[in-house]
Motif scaffolding. Structure first.
Motif, PDB file in Angstrom:
ATOM      1  N   ALA A 188      41.634  37.262  38.247  1.00 26.58           N
ATOM      2  CA  ALA A 188      41.186  38.714  37.889  1.00 26.58           C
ATOM      3  C   ALA A 188      39.733  39.044  38.264  1.00 26.58           C
ATOM      4  CB  ALA A 188      41.272  38.604  36.207  1.00 26.58           C
ATOM      5  N   GLY A 189      39.294  38.303  39.216  1.00 29.27           N
ATOM      6  CA  GLY A 189      37.756  38.349  39.608  1.00 29.27           C
ATOM      7  C   GLY A 189      36.986  38.232  38.666  1.00 29.27           C
ATOM      8  N   MET A 190      37.188  37.425  37.581  1.00 25.75           N
ATOM      9  CA  MET A 190      36.237  37.046  36.810  1.00 25.75           C
ATOM     10  C   MET A 190      35.312  35.696  36.968  1.00 25.75           C
ATOM     11  SD  MET A 190      38.049  38.193  33.260  1.00 25.75           S
ATOM     12  CE  MET A 190      38.444  39.909  32.748  1.00 25.75           C
ATOM     13  N   ARG A 221      32.784  40.764  33.713  1.00 27.09           N
ATOM     14  CA  ARG A 221      32.797  39.975  34.850  1.00 27.09           C
ATOM     15  C   ARG A 221      32.486  38.549  34.999  1.00 27.09           C
ATOM     16  NH1 ARG A 221      29.351  44.077  34.674  1.00 27.09           N
ATOM     17  NH2 ARG A 221      27.490  42.838  34.576  1.00 27.09           N
ATOM     18  N   THR A 222      31.765  38.102  33.757  1.00 25.55           N
ATOM     19  CA  THR A 222      31.586  36.579  33.923  1.00 25.55           C
ATOM     20  C   THR A 222      31.912  36.045  32.447  1.00 25.55           C
ATOM     21  OG1 THR A 222      29.569  36.921  35.445  1.00 25.55           O
ATOM     22  CG2 THR A 222      29.909  34.921  34.071  1.00 25.55           C
ATOM     23  N   VAL A 223      32.530  35.062  32.570  1.00 24.02           N
ATOM     24  CA  VAL A 223      33.278  34.457  31.118  1.00 24.02           C
ATOM     25  C   VAL A 223      32.892  33.303  31.184  1.00 24.02           C
ATOM     26  CG1 VAL A 223      35.523  33.992  30.107  1.00 24.02           C
ATOM     27  CG2 VAL A 223      35.368  36.030  31.317  1.00 24.02           C
ATOM     28  N   CYS A 224      32.176  32.804  30.070  1.00 26.25           N
ATOM     29  CA  CYS A 224      31.958  31.298  29.770  1.00 26.25           C
ATOM     30  C   CYS A 224      33.042  30.629  28.909  1.00 26.25           C
ATOM     31  CB  CYS A 224      30.599  31.569  28.627  1.00 26.25           C
ATOM     32  SG  CYS A 224      30.089  29.559  28.231  1.00 26.25           S
ATOM     33  N   VAL A 225      33.499  29.509  29.322  1.00 26.43           N
ATOM     34  CA  VAL A 225      34.467  28.888  28.762  1.00 26.43           C
ATOM     35  C   VAL A 225      34.078  27.723  28.071  1.00 26.43           C
ATOM     36  CG1 VAL A 225      36.749  27.567  28.821  1.00 26.43           C
ATOM     37  CG2 VAL A 225      36.351  29.578  30.100  1.00 26.43           C
ATOM     38  N   ALA A 283      39.892  27.189  38.688  1.00 24.85           N
ATOM     39  CA  ALA A 283      39.330  28.699  38.814  1.00 24.85           C
ATOM     40  C   ALA A 283      38.879  28.242  40.529  1.00 24.85           C
ATOM     41  CB  ALA A 283      38.143  28.671  38.148  1.00 24.85           C
ATOM     42  N   LEU A 284      38.464  27.191  40.925  1.00 24.75           N
ATOM     43  CA  LEU A 284      37.989  27.009  42.299  1.00 24.75           C
ATOM     44  C   LEU A 284      39.285  27.129  43.263  1.00 24.75           C
ATOM     45  CD1 LEU A 284      35.281  24.111  41.615  1.00 24.75           C
ATOM     46  CD2 LEU A 284      34.798  26.456  42.568  1.00 24.75           C
ATOM     47  N   GLU A 285      40.139  26.682  42.887  1.00 20.93           N
ATOM     48  CA  GLU A 285      41.225  26.500  43.649  1.00 20.93           C
ATOM     49  C   GLU A 285      41.899  27.886  43.913  1.00 20.93           C
ATOM     50  OE1 GLU A 285      43.881  23.658  41.823  1.00 20.93           O
ATOM     51  OE2 GLU A 285      42.523  21.955  42.514  1.00 20.93           O
ATOM     52  N   ALA A 286      41.799  28.612  42.894  1.00 24.34           N
ATOM     53  CA  ALA A 286      42.301  30.095  42.927  1.00 24.34           C
ATOM     54  C   ALA A 286      41.086  31.097  43.533  1.00 24.34           C
ATOM     55  CB  ALA A 286      42.782  30.435  41.627  1.00 24.34           C
ATOM     56  N   GLY A 319      41.889  28.988  33.989  1.00 27.55           N
ATOM     57  CA  GLY A 319      40.988  28.951  35.192  1.00 27.55           C
ATOM     58  C   GLY A 319      41.658  29.724  36.374  1.00 27.55           C
ATOM     59  N   THR A 320      42.740  29.603  36.474  1.00 30.68           N
ATOM     60  CA  THR A 320      43.565  30.400  37.719  1.00 30.68           C
ATOM     61  C   THR A 320      43.594  31.806  37.364  1.00 30.68           C
ATOM     62  OG1 THR A 320      45.048  28.540  37.913  1.00 30.68           O
ATOM     63  CG2 THR A 320      45.733  30.710  38.881  1.00 30.68           C
ATOM     64  N   ALA A 321      43.683  32.276  36.000  1.00 29.28           N
ATOM     65  CA  ALA A 321      43.832  33.662  35.621  1.00 29.28           C
ATOM     66  C   ALA A 321      42.598  34.343  35.744  1.00 29.28           C
ATOM     67  CB  ALA A 321      44.268  33.786  34.348  1.00 29.28           C
ATOM     68  N   LEU A 322      41.463  33.658  35.265  1.00 27.02           N
ATOM     69  CA  LEU A 322      40.082  34.326  35.629  1.00 27.02           C
ATOM     70  C   LEU A 322      39.578  34.491  36.901  1.00 27.02           C
ATOM     71  CD1 LEU A 322      38.208  32.030  32.903  1.00 27.02           C
ATOM     72  CD2 LEU A 322      38.732  34.579  32.444  1.00 27.02           C
ATOM     73  N   ALA A 323      40.063  33.470  37.737  1.00 26.65           N
ATOM     74  CA  ALA A 323      39.845  33.712  39.249  1.00 26.65           C
ATOM     75  C   ALA A 323      40.544  34.923  39.848  1.00 26.65           C
ATOM     76  CB  ALA A 323      40.086  32.379  40.202  1.00 26.65           C
TER      77      ALA A 323
END
Length: 198
Positions: free
Chosen positions: A35-37, A5-9, A56-59, A29-33
């Motif tokens: 996917a709901g991660m 559910r949560t990913v550290c990059v 991630a924010l933009e997605a 960033g886009t893919a994580l968002a």
């Protein structure tokens, strides 16, 4: 296996010389968002670090930045994230990143990125966690490190029973499917031990 559910990059505070690195950070960033991660990262708005967070924010993704107080100005702390945690030192930053994340993904970066990656590999090797660790080897960036791991194995310093646990993605688009396939098992005892010893 529970879902991730949560990913550290972990990634560079610079962009590097290959445009593919920035493209990978944007795509990740886009893919994580999508996917709901949720994303946990170093809190800055510079280099690949800022790129992955903004993507991630933009997605529509949730982003948590964890940054030491002495780096707020140097790494231009990103104010737009959902949660910013300012900590007194690097050790606290890494401990919170660990506690708040179900998996770790490493994009290209410098010595700080390498240090963060190797610490998670070490903890996993010693049985302190079972969370997935993914190296995104864009343009074969991590190939020399992977060769070094092979060199260590050949010389008996990475032994059977103490092997390293990691996945390698050649491009950012492969990361989310890898994480979805692996999931993770939280080891509460291991997390407690790491917290106490930091």
């Amino acid at each position: 296996m529970a879902s991730v559910r949560t990913v550290c990059v972990f990634c560079g505070s610079g962009f590097g010389k290959d445009p593919a690195f920035r493209e990978a950070a944007q795509a990740l960033g886009t893919a994580l968002a999508q996917a709901g991660m949720a994303l946990v990262y170093g809190g800055g708005d510079v280099g690949l670090m800022g790129t992955v967070a903004r993507a991630a924010l933009e997605a529509g993704g949730h982003v948590t930045g964890i940054i030491p107080d002495f780096l707020q100005a140097r790494e231009n702390m990103l104010e737009a994230v959902h949660e910013t945690i300012v900590v007194p030192d690097m050790h606290t930053r890494k401990r919170l990143m660990f506690e708040r994340s179900d998996a770790f993904v490493t994009l290209p970066g410098g010595i700080g990125t390498l240090e963060e990656l190797v610490e998670q590999l070490t903890w996993a090797q010693l049985g302190r966690h079972k969370k997935p660790v993914v190296l995104v080897s864009v343009a074969e960036f991590w190939a020399p490190l992977l060769s070094l791991f092979d060199h260590m194995r050949a010389h008996g310093f990475i032994r059977e029973g103490l092997d390293l646990s990691y996945l390698v993605a050649q491009e950012a688009s492969a990361v989310v499917p890898m994480l979805q396939a692996t999931g993770h098992e939280r080891d509460d005892r291991a997390e407690t031990l790491i917290t106490q010893r930091m």
